[in-house]
Design a protein around this motif. Sequence first.
Motif, PDB file in Angstrom:
ATOM      1  N   TYR A 156       0.826  -1.205   0.000  1.00 13.52           N
ATOM      2  CA  TYR A 156       0.000   0.000   0.000  1.00 13.52           C
ATOM      3  C   TYR A 156       0.865   1.261   0.000  1.00 13.52           C
ATOM      4  CZ  TYR A 156      -3.596  -3.379   1.171  1.00 13.52           C
ATOM      5  OH  TYR A 156      -4.422  -4.457   1.151  1.00 13.52           O
ATOM      6  N   LEU A 157       1.959   1.232   0.734  1.00 10.79           N
ATOM      7  CA  LEU A 157       2.874   2.370   0.762  1.00 10.79           C
ATOM      8  C   LEU A 157       3.530   2.563  -0.602  1.00 10.79           C
ATOM      9  CD1 LEU A 157       4.063   4.502   2.657  1.00 10.79           C
ATOM     10  CD2 LEU A 157       5.892   2.895   3.183  1.00 10.79           C
ATOM     11  N   PHE A 158       3.866   1.475  -1.269  1.00  3.70           N
ATOM     12  CA  PHE A 158       4.449   1.533  -2.610  1.00  3.70           C
ATOM     13  C   PHE A 158       3.482   2.190  -3.597  1.00  3.70           C
ATOM     14  CE2 PHE A 158       4.966  -0.611  -6.782  1.00  3.70           C
ATOM     15  CZ  PHE A 158       6.207  -0.080  -7.123  1.00  3.70           C
ATOM     16  N   VAL A 159       2.224   1.757  -3.593  1.00  4.05           N
ATOM     17  CA  VAL A 159       1.223   2.323  -4.500  1.00  4.05           C
ATOM     18  C   VAL A 159       1.015   3.804  -4.190  1.00  4.05           C
ATOM     19  CG1 VAL A 159      -1.223   2.236  -5.167  1.00  4.05           C
ATOM     20  CG2 VAL A 159       0.073   0.115  -4.926  1.00  4.05           C
ATOM     21  N   LEU A 160       0.938   4.152  -2.903  1.00  6.71           N
ATOM     22  CA  LEU A 160       0.778   5.549  -2.512  1.00  6.71           C
ATOM     23  C   LEU A 160       1.966   6.397  -2.971  1.00  6.71           C
ATOM     24  CD1 LEU A 160      -0.875   7.682  -0.923  1.00  6.71           C
ATOM     25  CD2 LEU A 160       0.490   7.033   1.077  1.00  6.71           C
ATOM     26  N   ALA A 161       3.173   5.878  -2.819  1.00  8.90           N
ATOM     27  CA  ALA A 161       4.375   6.608  -3.247  1.00  8.90           C
ATOM     28  C   ALA A 161       4.371   6.831  -4.758  1.00  8.90           C
ATOM     29  CB  ALA A 161       5.626   5.858  -2.824  1.00  8.90           C
ATOM     30  N   ILE A 162       3.962   5.847  -5.532  1.00 11.93           N
ATOM     31  CA  ILE A 162       3.902   5.989  -6.992  1.00 11.93           C
ATOM     32  C   ILE A 162       2.870   7.053  -7.373  1.00 11.93           C
ATOM     33  CG2 ILE A 162       3.274   4.820  -9.161  1.00 11.93           C
ATOM     34  CD1 ILE A 162       6.043   4.069  -8.101  1.00 11.93           C
ATOM     35  N   ILE A 163       1.714   7.037  -6.724  1.00 11.46           N
ATOM     36  CA  ILE A 163       0.682   8.035  -7.014  1.00 11.46           C
ATOM     37  C   ILE A 163       1.188   9.436  -6.679  1.00 11.46           C
ATOM     38  CG2 ILE A 163      -1.606   8.881  -6.313  1.00 11.46           C
ATOM     39  CD1 ILE A 163      -2.406   5.883  -6.026  1.00 11.46           C
ATOM     40  N   ILE A 164       1.839   9.591  -5.530  1.00 15.57           N
ATOM     41  CA  ILE A 164       2.386  10.897  -5.145  1.00 15.57           C
ATOM     42  C   ILE A 164       3.449  11.363  -6.141  1.00 15.57           C
ATOM     43  CG2 ILE A 164       3.790  12.065  -3.390  1.00 15.57           C
ATOM     44  CD1 ILE A 164       2.212  10.439  -1.289  1.00 15.57           C
ATOM     45  N   LEU A 165       4.315  10.449  -6.575  1.00 13.02           N
ATOM     46  CA  LEU A 165       5.334  10.809  -7.568  1.00 13.02           C
ATOM     47  C   LEU A 165       4.712  11.240  -8.893  1.00 13.02           C
ATOM     48  CD1 LEU A 165       8.086   8.105  -6.948  1.00 13.02           C
ATOM     49  CD2 LEU A 165       8.276  10.570  -6.583  1.00 13.02           C
ATOM     50  N   ILE A 166       3.648  10.591  -9.295  1.00 14.40           N
ATOM     51  CA  ILE A 166       2.970  10.965 -10.540  1.00 14.40           C
ATOM     52  C   ILE A 166       2.368  12.365 -10.416  1.00 14.40           C
ATOM     53  CG2 ILE A 166       0.953  10.443 -11.999  1.00 14.40           C
ATOM     54  CD1 ILE A 166       1.635   7.455 -11.586  1.00 14.40           C
ATOM     55  N   VAL A 167       1.746  12.639  -9.280  1.00 18.05           N
ATOM     56  CA  VAL A 167       1.165  13.968  -9.058  1.00 18.05           C
ATOM     57  C   VAL A 167       2.262  15.029  -9.051  1.00 18.05           C
ATOM     58  CG1 VAL A 167      -0.030  15.414  -7.350  1.00 18.05           C
ATOM     59  CG2 VAL A 167      -0.887  13.120  -7.861  1.00 18.05           C
ATOM     60  N   ILE A 168       3.359  14.774  -8.352  1.00 14.06           N
ATOM     61  CA  ILE A 168       4.479  15.734  -8.309  1.00 14.06           C
ATOM     62  C   ILE A 168       5.050  15.953  -9.702  1.00 14.06           C
ATOM     63  CG2 ILE A 168       6.851  16.049  -7.494  1.00 14.06           C
ATOM     64  CD1 ILE A 168       5.959  14.718  -4.847  1.00 14.06           C
ATOM     65  N   CYS A 169       5.228  14.884 -10.471  1.00 11.76           N
ATOM     66  CA  CYS A 169       5.748  15.017 -11.837  1.00 11.76           C
ATOM     67  C   CYS A 169       4.802  15.845 -12.699  1.00 11.76           C
ATOM     68  CB  CYS A 169       5.969  13.645 -12.467  1.00 11.76           C
ATOM     69  SG  CYS A 169       7.436  12.811 -11.851  1.00 11.76           S
ATOM     70  N   ASN A 170       3.496  15.640 -12.552  1.00 12.95           N
ATOM     71  CA  ASN A 170       2.520  16.440 -13.308  1.00 12.95           C
ATOM     72  C   ASN A 170       2.639  17.923 -12.972  1.00 12.95           C
ATOM     73  OD1 ASN A 170       0.900  15.076 -15.237  1.00 12.95           O
ATOM     74  ND2 ASN A 170      -0.068  13.924 -13.582  1.00 12.95           N
ATOM     75  N   ILE A 171       2.794  18.235 -11.687  1.00 10.04           N
ATOM     76  CA  ILE A 171       2.953  19.633 -11.260  1.00 10.04           C
ATOM     77  C   ILE A 171       4.234  20.216 -11.845  1.00 10.04           C
ATOM     78  CG2 ILE A 171       3.371  21.123  -9.250  1.00 10.04           C
ATOM     79  CD1 ILE A 171       1.476  19.210  -7.682  1.00 10.04           C
ATOM     80  N   LEU A 172       5.338  19.448 -11.778  1.00  7.55           N
ATOM     81  CA  LEU A 172       6.618  19.931 -12.313  1.00  7.55           C
ATOM     82  C   LEU A 172       6.583  20.094 -13.825  1.00  7.55           C
ATOM     83  CD1 LEU A 172       9.101  17.890 -10.086  1.00  7.55           C
ATOM     84  CD2 LEU A 172       8.454  20.295  -9.854  1.00  7.55           C
TER      85      LEU A 172
END
Length: 153
Positions: A13-29
């Motif tokens: 669950y932490l892995f999936v959450l980390a991937i989702i957060i990274l995708i959101v951060i990449c979209n913002i960047l």
Amino acid sequence: MVTVIFNTVINFYLFVLAIIILIVICNILIKRKIINIDKQGKKYFFGVTFPLIVNAFFLINYVTGMNPIQETYCFRCMVSEVGSVRSHQKGKTTYIYLSGNAYEYSYMTRSFWIDYKRMLFKNQVIYTFERGIFGLKIRKDFEFVFNEKCLEK
């Protein structure tokens, strides 16, 4: 490459959450033009470049593993039911439950993509773990054995 990630001991669950957060951060960047993807496009970035970066992280952690330790656990196999109302079958799988509920949220640590016959008549697993350069634990090896003490549990 997928097997390198599956051999890393992480909370699913932490892995999936980390991937989702990274995708959101990449979209913002990307929107702020900090990450320039004009030449490759968003589909290429998230379809090729992003997975490559994630896999490289886990590969570097896997390759730099050191200080092997062994952990031993009694286990029992999960029973799975498949079929429909007319045809219903029940059988054991290569997904195991460890004693003391060890690695409860690390599904990859308790899953084995092997022939079930290697597990047949065995009730104990001996893991060999190492720590990678990023501090993540890696399952480097495993062995199934029979132990009478595991019958008591």
